[in-house]
Design a protein around this motif. Structure first.
Motif, PDB file in Angstrom:
ATOM      1  N   ALA A 514       0.830  -1.208   0.000  1.00 16.28           N
ATOM      2  CA  ALA A 514       0.000   0.000   0.000  1.00 16.28           C
ATOM      3  C   ALA A 514       0.863   1.257   0.000  1.00 16.28           C
ATOM      4  N   LEU A 515       1.913   1.281   0.814  1.00 18.94           N
ATOM      5  CA  LEU A 515       2.794   2.451   0.842  1.00 18.94           C
ATOM      6  C   LEU A 515       3.527   2.608  -0.482  1.00 18.94           C
ATOM      7  N   SER A 516       3.941   1.512  -1.078  1.00 17.94           N
ATOM      8  CA  SER A 516       4.605   1.578  -2.384  1.00 17.94           C
ATOM      9  C   SER A 516       3.675   2.178  -3.431  1.00 17.94           C
ATOM     10  N   GLU A 517       2.418   1.771  -3.400  1.00 15.72           N
ATOM     11  CA  GLU A 517       1.429   2.294  -4.339  1.00 15.72           C
ATOM     12  C   GLU A 517       1.233   3.800  -4.127  1.00 15.72           C
ATOM     13  N   ALA A 518       1.162   4.214  -2.871  1.00 11.58           N
ATOM     14  CA  ALA A 518       0.962   5.639  -2.567  1.00 11.58           C
ATOM     15  C   ALA A 518       2.143   6.476  -3.042  1.00 11.58           C
ATOM     16  N   LEU A 519       3.343   6.002  -2.789  1.00  8.41           N
ATOM     17  CA  LEU A 519       4.534   6.762  -3.152  1.00  8.41           C
ATOM     18  C   LEU A 519       4.740   6.822  -4.666  1.00  8.41           C
ATOM     19  N   ALA A 520       4.182   5.858  -5.368  1.00 10.67           N
ATOM     20  CA  ALA A 520       4.344   5.829  -6.825  1.00 10.67           C
ATOM     21  C   ALA A 520       3.306   6.674  -7.547  1.00 10.67           C
ATOM     22  N   HIS A 521       2.265   7.119  -6.854  1.00  9.09           N
ATOM     23  CA  HIS A 521       1.177   7.852  -7.505  1.00  9.09           C
ATOM     24  C   HIS A 521       1.631   9.265  -7.864  1.00  9.09           C
ATOM     25  N   LYS A 522       1.391   9.690  -9.086  1.00  2.52           N
ATOM     26  CA  LYS A 522       1.872  10.987  -9.561  1.00  2.52           C
ATOM     27  C   LYS A 522       0.756  11.948  -9.977  1.00  2.52           C
ATOM     28  N   GLY A 523      -0.479  11.514 -10.038  1.00  2.00           N
ATOM     29  CA  GLY A 523      -1.528  12.340 -10.617  1.00  2.00           C
ATOM     30  C   GLY A 523      -2.200  13.311  -9.680  1.00  2.00           C
ATOM     31  N   GLY A 524      -1.752  13.390  -8.448  1.00  2.00           N
ATOM     32  CA  GLY A 524      -2.396  14.264  -7.471  1.00  2.00           C
ATOM     33  C   GLY A 524      -2.186  13.735  -6.074  1.00  2.00           C
ATOM     34  N   PRO A 525      -2.931  14.254  -5.093  1.00  2.00           N
ATOM     35  CA  PRO A 525      -2.722  13.855  -3.703  1.00  2.00           C
ATOM     36  C   PRO A 525      -3.219  12.443  -3.405  1.00  2.00           C
ATOM     37  N   VAL A 526      -2.598  11.851  -2.400  1.00  2.00           N
ATOM     38  CA  VAL A 526      -2.963  10.517  -1.921  1.00  2.00           C
ATOM     39  C   VAL A 526      -3.239  10.605  -0.426  1.00  2.00           C
ATOM     40  N   VAL A 527      -4.282   9.933   0.016  1.00  2.00           N
ATOM     41  CA  VAL A 527      -4.570   9.797   1.444  1.00  2.00           C
ATOM     42  C   VAL A 527      -4.512   8.320   1.796  1.00  2.00           C
ATOM     43  N   VAL A 528      -3.596   7.980   2.694  1.00  2.00           N
ATOM     44  CA  VAL A 528      -3.466   6.603   3.174  1.00  2.00           C
ATOM     45  C   VAL A 528      -4.054   6.538   4.572  1.00  2.00           C
ATOM     46  N   ASP A 529      -5.127   5.799   4.710  1.00  2.00           N
ATOM     47  CA  ASP A 529      -5.822   5.651   5.993  1.00  2.00           C
ATOM     48  C   ASP A 529      -5.286   4.382   6.660  1.00  2.00           C
ATOM     49  N   ALA A 530      -4.324   4.538   7.572  1.00  2.00           N
ATOM     50  CA  ALA A 530      -3.676   3.406   8.225  1.00  2.00           C
ATOM     51  C   ALA A 530      -4.268   3.193   9.609  1.00  2.00           C
ATOM     52  N   VAL A 531      -4.957   2.099   9.795  1.00  2.00           N
ATOM     53  CA  VAL A 531      -5.588   1.781  11.080  1.00  2.00           C
ATOM     54  C   VAL A 531      -4.528   1.172  11.986  1.00  2.00           C
ATOM     55  N   VAL A 532      -4.048   1.980  12.960  1.00  2.00           N
ATOM     56  CA  VAL A 532      -2.926   1.560  13.802  1.00  2.00           C
ATOM     57  C   VAL A 532      -3.387   1.267  15.222  1.00  2.00           C
TER      58      VAL A 532
END
Length: 578
Positions: A514-532
């Motif tokens: 999931a983090l790899s996918e977020a860091l690779a995204h280039k088209g705009g902002p990403v929100v990663v909702d991590a349930v910790v």
């Protein structure tokens, strides 16, 4: 067409290196913003909340080294600037605020949206100028620019609409000259005293802060020569930790490694460019201490000092190196480096076990993020437990940066900080580690701004449905946590509905992908909702007795109040810490 006062102001700001202005337009600002449009050299960043804009500007100015403008209209718009300006003052960012003001003809009549800029901004700003006559414009704008740039802090130009729209005087020059940083160090007599103290000391330790920003090479050279362990504040971590064989971590409640013991076991401690505010973690009168800082107000206010030196760290340490000889005894250094290595092994417990522990351990999340991020990534952390995990598990590097509201400790800074940094360094990886309380407080509304501008900012939310750091603070104070819980939405779905990319992580096995996918995204902002894990704790390398006592008292009170389940979960989920 004759130049207006506002035209002159923007012309001078552009010549001073201003590239962006963050804010919201409004009635009193209309002539100012119209002049900004005419100028065309400064980009206007329309945000949904002025406070968000100032936090963005703080990171922009601090990291780029250029002055940045923020603006708010008279009254309510101006007041929304205040918290971010306080942060700019504490973090040392060159911010120039254009404050809308009521027309001069109704000043001091308690008019709608009127406030006194001198009284209101006095605490936050290094200079406040109110332009009530066109003849003032050059002097006030020049003062605001030079104070912000040279003294590294926020200034204010209060601009009534009628003055902004008035014809500017045509007889004065609008040129701006920005001086180069001065060479600034103590006199030779004081440096000789310091050299004598160093020669007489068997064990020397260094403790550095943000004042070491431009002095990394000199400080590491001094540490190597003196066989001195190097501890640092959170603001000093990014400059002094990476690739440093003498690094011994941080002290304080975020602390790790051998820093606490090193500065307490030393004969002499050099405090370098730091205003570390937690006096109980600094050595007392049994250790000789020398403090060096550009700002004399910082010296001696946290702990007693045996020698006070005023100067910038790079120039001062460079001069000092010529006066001190190399020490040969290294056992003091080796002992505290070994202690630091041992503590790092302890820190790896929940990182290594992370893939098999649910809910997700924040240590595992932060360490994985640090591993996956690029070598020139810029990390921004919200005040709260995000600071703990970043301090302990985010690894720095020559081109990496870690930034937050470290000296003002405001909530909700990370997402706007990252937004401002992305505008200053387009395309560079910008990552915000956000608390769920901070994200919902300020960042959620301006996610729309990021979507509109298609800024590739990665925002990772530590979703534990709690003001987690406050929860820990209450337990450290010996009280039962109260008023810290709330209910969150699925942030990934909310982000998608707003036009951003949303990713939700509930399973520890999905963290890396999931983090790899977020860091690779280039088209705009990403929100990663991590349930910790909401019960995750992180104890410092040194726990003051009163903290340990109060924490134990809080657990006992929770049992007495029928909250035994919470106590058991806290203990069982922190088995290596308690």
């Amino acid at each position: 067409m004759a130049q207006k006062v506002a035209d002159v102001m923007w012309e001078m700001l552009a010549k001073a290196g201003v590239k962006r202005c963050y804010g919201i337009v409004g009635d009193a600002l209309n002539p100012v913003i119209d002049a900004l449009r005419r100028n065309g050299k400064i980009e206007f960043i329309h945000v949904r909340h002025e406070e968000y804009g100032v936090f963005a500007a703080v990171a922009d100015a601090y990291l780029s080294g250029n002055p940045v403008v923020v603006c708010g209209t008279a009254g309510p718009g101006v007041t929304h600037l205040f918290n971010g300006l306080m942060d700019a003052r504490k973090e040392g960012a060159a911010i120039i605020a254009i404050a809308g003001d009521v027309e001069t003809g109704i000043m001091d009549t308690a008019a709608l949206e009127e406030l006194n800029p001198y009284k209101f901004f006095d605490t936050a700003c290094l200079y406040v100028g109110r332009v009530v006559n066109p003849e003032q414009v050059r002097a006030v704008v020049m003062s605001a620019i030079l104070t912000a740039v040279v003294d590294k802090g926020p200034t204010v130009i209060s601009m009534p609409g009628d003055i902004a729209a008035s014809n500017a005087p045509g007889h004065s020059s609008h040129e701006i000259t920005i001086p180069a940083p001065p060479v600034f160090r103590p006199g030779d007599a004081d440096l000789d005293k310091l050299a004598e103290m160093i020669e007489a000391a068997g064990k020397v330790a260094l403790f550095g802060g943000d004042g070491c920003r431009d002095a990394r090479d000199e400080v590491l050279q001094l540490a190597a020569r003196l066989k001195a362990p190097v501890g640092y504040s959170f603001r000093g971590k990014q400059w002094l930790e990476h690739d440093n064989p003498n690094a011994v971590g941080m002290t304080g409640l975020l602390g790790y490694g051998g820093a606490y013991k090193a500065i307490h076991d030393a004969d002499l401690v050099l405090l370098l460019g730091t205003d570390f505010p937690f006096s109980e973690f600094l050595p007392g009168d049994g250790v000789k201490k020398v403090q060096i800082d550009r700002n004399p107000k910082h010296i001696g206010r946290r702990t007693s000092i045996d020698l006070a030196l005023v100067g910038d760290i790079k120039t001062t340490v460079s001069a000092l190196l010529a006066k001190v000889s190399e020490k040969t005894e290294s056992r003091f250094l080796e002992r505290h480096v070994a202690e630091t290595d041992s503590f790092h092994e302890l820190l790896q417990h929940y990182v290594q076990k992370g893939p098999g522990i649910k809910p997700i351990r924040p240590e595992f999340l932060a360490a994985t993020l640090s591993e996956l991020a690029s070598g020139d990534a810029m990390f921004f952390v919200d005040t709260g437990t995000a600071c703990i995990w970043a301090a302990r598990h985010m690894k720095g590097g020559t081109n990496r940066r870690i930034f937050g509201s470290f000296s003002w400790a405001s909530m909700a800074n990370a997402a706007p900080n990252a937004f401002g940094a992305q505008l200053a360094f387009p395309g560079r990886q910008t990552i915000a580690l956000c608390g769920d309380g901070g994200f919902t407080m300020l960042a959620l509304g301006d996610l729309l701004t990021q979507v509109q501008r298609k800024t590739p900012v990665v925002q990772i939310i530590l979703n534990n449905e709690s003001l987690d750091f406050v929860n820990i603070e209450m337990q450290e104070a010996g009280v039962v946590p109260f008023g810290v819980d709330f209910k969150n939405p699925n942030f990934a779905k909310v982000a998608e509905a707003m036009g951003a990319k949303g990713i939700r992580i509930e399973e520890p096995g999905d963290v890396r992908e999931a983090l790899s996918e977020a860091l690779a995204h280039k088209g705009g902002p990403v929100v990663v909702d991590a349930v910790v894990d909401p019960y995750a704790l992180s104890l410092p390398s040194h726990v003051p007795f009163h903290v340990a006592k109060n924490f134990t008292l809080s657990l006992a009170k929770q049992v007495w109040n029928g909250e035994m389940d919470s106590v058991i979960k806290t203990i069982e989920r922190n088995v290596r810490l308690i």
